[in-house]
Design a protein around this motif. Structure first.
Motif, PDB file in Angstrom:
ATOM      1  N   GLN A  67      14.765  56.537  45.439  1.00 17.06           N
ATOM      2  CA  GLN A  67      13.674  55.979  44.640  1.00 17.06           C
ATOM      3  C   GLN A  67      13.807  54.460  44.538  1.00 17.06           C
ATOM      4  OE1 GLN A  67      11.107  57.645  42.944  1.00 17.06           O
ATOM      5  NE2 GLN A  67      11.712  59.564  43.914  1.00 17.06           N
ATOM      6  N   LEU A  68      12.681  53.783  44.588  1.00 19.62           N
ATOM      7  CA  LEU A  68      12.639  52.338  44.368  1.00 19.62           C
ATOM      8  C   LEU A  68      11.354  51.990  43.626  1.00 19.62           C
ATOM      9  CD1 LEU A  68      13.668  49.369  46.489  1.00 19.62           C
ATOM     10  CD2 LEU A  68      11.271  49.462  45.799  1.00 19.62           C
ATOM     11  N   THR A  69      11.469  51.130  42.622  1.00 19.32           N
ATOM     12  CA  THR A  69      10.310  50.708  41.832  1.00 19.32           C
ATOM     13  C   THR A  69      10.098  49.212  42.005  1.00 19.32           C
ATOM     14  OG1 THR A  69      10.826  52.406  40.175  1.00 19.32           O
ATOM     15  CG2 THR A  69       9.267  50.688  39.538  1.00 19.32           C
ATOM     16  N   VAL A  70       8.883  48.837  42.410  1.00 17.59           N
ATOM     17  CA  VAL A  70       8.486  47.431  42.477  1.00 17.59           C
ATOM     18  C   VAL A  70       7.595  47.153  41.277  1.00 17.59           C
ATOM     19  CG1 VAL A  70       7.280  45.644  43.796  1.00 17.59           C
ATOM     20  CG2 VAL A  70       8.580  47.421  45.003  1.00 17.59           C
ATOM     21  N   GLU A  77       2.671  43.717  49.360  1.00 17.21           N
ATOM     22  CA  GLU A  77       3.285  43.573  50.680  1.00 17.21           C
ATOM     23  C   GLU A  77       4.756  43.981  50.657  1.00 17.21           C
ATOM     24  OE1 GLU A  77       1.812  42.976  53.491  1.00 17.21           O
ATOM     25  OE2 GLU A  77      -0.170  42.599  52.643  1.00 17.21           O
ATOM     26  N   VAL A  78       5.468  43.646  49.585  1.00 15.44           N
ATOM     27  CA  VAL A  78       6.866  44.052  49.444  1.00 15.44           C
ATOM     28  C   VAL A  78       6.959  45.572  49.346  1.00 15.44           C
ATOM     29  CG1 VAL A  78       8.832  44.043  47.847  1.00 15.44           C
ATOM     30  CG2 VAL A  78       7.746  41.890  48.501  1.00 15.44           C
ATOM     31  N   ALA A  79       6.088  46.173  48.542  1.00 18.15           N
ATOM     32  CA  ALA A  79       6.092  47.634  48.406  1.00 18.15           C
ATOM     33  C   ALA A  79       5.813  48.309  49.741  1.00 18.15           C
ATOM     34  CB  ALA A  79       5.062  48.060  47.358  1.00 18.15           C
ATOM     35  N   LYS A  80       4.839  47.793  50.492  1.00 21.90           N
ATOM     36  CA  LYS A  80       4.506  48.383  51.791  1.00 21.90           C
ATOM     37  C   LYS A  80       5.662  48.230  52.782  1.00 21.90           C
ATOM     38  CE  LYS A  80       0.499  46.190  52.249  1.00 21.90           C
ATOM     39  NZ  LYS A  80      -0.804  45.765  52.808  1.00 21.90           N
ATOM     40  N   HIS A 105      11.568  52.833  53.959  1.00 21.75           N
ATOM     41  CA  HIS A 105      12.988  52.967  53.646  1.00 21.75           C
ATOM     42  C   HIS A 105      13.258  53.660  52.309  1.00 21.75           C
ATOM     43  CE1 HIS A 105      13.399  50.098  56.926  1.00 21.75           C
ATOM     44  NE2 HIS A 105      12.583  49.279  56.294  1.00 21.75           N
ATOM     45  N   PHE A 106      12.283  53.639  51.402  1.00 17.41           N
ATOM     46  CA  PHE A 106      12.459  54.192  50.058  1.00 17.41           C
ATOM     47  C   PHE A 106      11.205  54.961  49.650  1.00 17.41           C
ATOM     48  CE2 PHE A 106      14.984  50.274  50.192  1.00 17.41           C
ATOM     49  CZ  PHE A 106      16.217  50.691  49.696  1.00 17.41           C
ATOM     50  N   ASP A 107      11.350  55.767  48.618  1.00 12.93           N
ATOM     51  CA  ASP A 107      10.201  56.383  47.959  1.00 12.93           C
ATOM     52  C   ASP A 107       9.737  55.394  46.890  1.00 12.93           C
ATOM     53  OD1 ASP A 107       8.295  57.967  46.782  1.00 12.93           O
ATOM     54  OD2 ASP A 107       9.686  59.486  46.036  1.00 12.93           O
ATOM     55  N   VAL A 108       8.682  54.653  47.197  1.00 14.72           N
ATOM     56  CA  VAL A 108       8.320  53.465  46.415  1.00 14.72           C
ATOM     57  C   VAL A 108       7.233  53.779  45.389  1.00 14.72           C
ATOM     58  CG1 VAL A 108       7.406  51.113  46.515  1.00 14.72           C
ATOM     59  CG2 VAL A 108       8.949  51.928  48.307  1.00 14.72           C
ATOM     60  N   THR A 109       7.471  53.327  44.156  1.00 13.73           N
ATOM     61  CA  THR A 109       6.441  53.257  43.128  1.00 13.73           C
ATOM     62  C   THR A 109       6.165  51.792  42.843  1.00 13.73           C
ATOM     63  OG1 THR A 109       7.110  55.332  42.075  1.00 13.73           O
ATOM     64  CG2 THR A 109       5.844  53.793  40.728  1.00 13.73           C
ATOM     65  N   LEU A 110       4.900  51.396  42.909  1.00  9.59           N
ATOM     66  CA  LEU A 110       4.486  50.018  42.619  1.00  9.59           C
ATOM     67  C   LEU A 110       3.800  50.001  41.263  1.00  9.59           C
ATOM     68  CD1 LEU A 110       3.806  47.032  43.255  1.00  9.59           C
ATOM     69  CD2 LEU A 110       1.878  47.863  44.629  1.00  9.59           C
ATOM     70  N   ILE A 111       4.302  49.157  40.357  1.00  9.01           N
ATOM     71  CA  ILE A 111       3.724  49.043  39.017  1.00  9.01           C
ATOM     72  C   ILE A 111       3.224  47.624  38.799  1.00  9.01           C
ATOM     73  CG2 ILE A 111       4.154  49.192  36.530  1.00  9.01           C
ATOM     74  CD1 ILE A 111       6.327  51.238  37.096  1.00  9.01           C
ATOM     75  N   TYR A 112       1.919  47.496  38.549  1.00  6.20           N
ATOM     76  CA  TYR A 112       1.346  46.215  38.130  1.00  6.20           C
ATOM     77  C   TYR A 112       1.335  46.211  36.602  1.00  6.20           C
ATOM     78  CZ  TYR A 112      -0.402  45.235  42.857  1.00  6.20           C
ATOM     79  OH  TYR A 112      -0.507  44.973  44.194  1.00  6.20           O
ATOM     80  N   SER A 113       2.167  45.373  35.997  1.00  4.21           N
ATOM     81  CA  SER A 113       2.241  45.346  34.539  1.00  4.21           C
ATOM     82  C   SER A 113       1.594  44.074  34.007  1.00  4.21           C
ATOM     83  CB  SER A 113       3.695  45.433  34.071  1.00  4.21           C
ATOM     84  OG  SER A 113       4.414  44.274  34.411  1.00  4.21           O
ATOM     85  N   PHE A 114       0.862  44.225  32.921  1.00  6.36           N
ATOM     86  CA  PHE A 114       0.222  43.073  32.285  1.00  6.36           C
ATOM     87  C   PHE A 114       0.040  43.369  30.812  1.00  6.36           C
ATOM     88  CE2 PHE A 114      -3.074  45.925  32.922  1.00  6.36           C
ATOM     89  CZ  PHE A 114      -4.366  45.445  32.862  1.00  6.36           C
ATOM     90  N   GLU A 115      -0.821  42.624  30.134  1.00  8.61           N
ATOM     91  CA  GLU A 115      -0.881  42.719  28.670  1.00  8.61           C
ATOM     92  C   GLU A 115      -1.761  43.861  28.156  1.00  8.61           C
ATOM     93  OE1 GLU A 115      -3.638  39.311  30.025  1.00  8.61           O
ATOM     94  OE2 GLU A 115      -1.721  40.192  30.574  1.00  8.61           O
TER      95      GLU A 115
END
Length: 261
Positions: free
Chosen positions: A11-14, A174-177, A182-192
């Motif tokens: 697992q990898l989280t961006v 682009e980093v997540a893609k 290589h990893f099972d990627v979850t991409l999280i866009y966090s904001f307010e």
């Protein structure tokens, strides 16, 4: 009987965090606490536009924005390189170290991990703004497997000695893609905000390509949220496992808006 194919990737989280959170002391502290608590491998991508605007003004350099995007002339390029790659990035790295996260700050020029070309001039000349050509997932993987957490500033380079100001949402995508093979990627866009909001102020739980277009046509999704979701849709289409848009204090993957195929 066919044998099912199992996903044995780690697992990898961006996590991408916006400038409004980065530049608010309380929100940043909470974000870093939650980021540090994410299990497994992780990458943090940050903005910092408000700090750049403030420091540019103190130097007598005027900030020009068109449709929410910064015009980056030679003077502004020096400012964003100092602010994004230095002040903001190293502050985050130091604070992650204090939370037990062995972090390293990177721009796209470091290790040649993200290369871009200068955006062509059409109706608007954005100056030294980069559109990403490629991100090197193998080099990032090598760092990550050593237990190092990359902290990515919104800067890239063109391979010819020029730094380029590059949208942080795009860098996160682009980093997540690049890491998805290589990893099972979850991409999280966090904001307010707690997620993408509908016309009644409620969080939209799921967005597909079809529903996205419907929300745009209705004016529910507009402005800077449009390119954010476009980046998210591109990411899930090329192998990123999950993309979530949520509040900076809700990084557990259980809240916010999920973008799916």
């Amino acid at each position: 009987m066919d044998t099912p194919i199992l996903n044995n990737k780690e697992q990898l989280t961006v996590v991408k965090v916006g400038g409004a959170v980065v530049e608010d002391e309380q929100q940043l502290s909470q974000l870093l606490d939650h980021f540090a608590a994410i299990p497994g491998h992780k990458v943090l991508v940050h903005g910092g536009g408000r700090s750049a605007t403030r420091i540019a003004a103190s130097l007598g350099i005027e900030s020009q924005m068109i449709n929410g995007r910064r015009i980056t002339d030679a003077d502004m390029l020096r400012v964003v390189t100092m602010v994004y790659g230095g002040l903001v990035n190293k502050n985050i790295v130091a604070r992650l170290q204090a939370r037990g996260i062995d972090a390293v700050g990177l721009t796209g020029a470091d290790m040649d991990v993200i290369r871009s070309h200068r955006r062509p001039v059409t109706e608007v000349d954005y100056g030294f703004v980069g559109d990403v050509d490629r991100a090197d997932g193998k080099k990032l993987k090598a760092l990550i497997l050593q237990g190092i957490t990359p902290v990515m500033a919104p800067l890239t380079h063109d391979g010819m000695g020029n730094m380029l100001n590059t949208n942080a949402d795009t860098i996160a995508s682009e980093v997540a893609k690049a890491l998805a093979p290589h990893f099972d990627v979850t991409l999280i866009y966090s904001f307010e905000m707690p997620g993408v909001m509908d016309a009644n102020g409620m969080v939209i739980p799921k967005i597909t390509r079809q529903s996205f277009q419907k929300y745009v046509n209705e004016g529910v999704i507009c402005g800077g949220m449009i390119p954010k979701i476009e980046n998210a849709l591109q990411a899930v289409n090329v192998g990123v496992g999950s993309v979530i848009i949520t509040q900076a204090t809700a990084l557990d993957g259980k809240h916010g808006t999920r973008v799916v195929k």
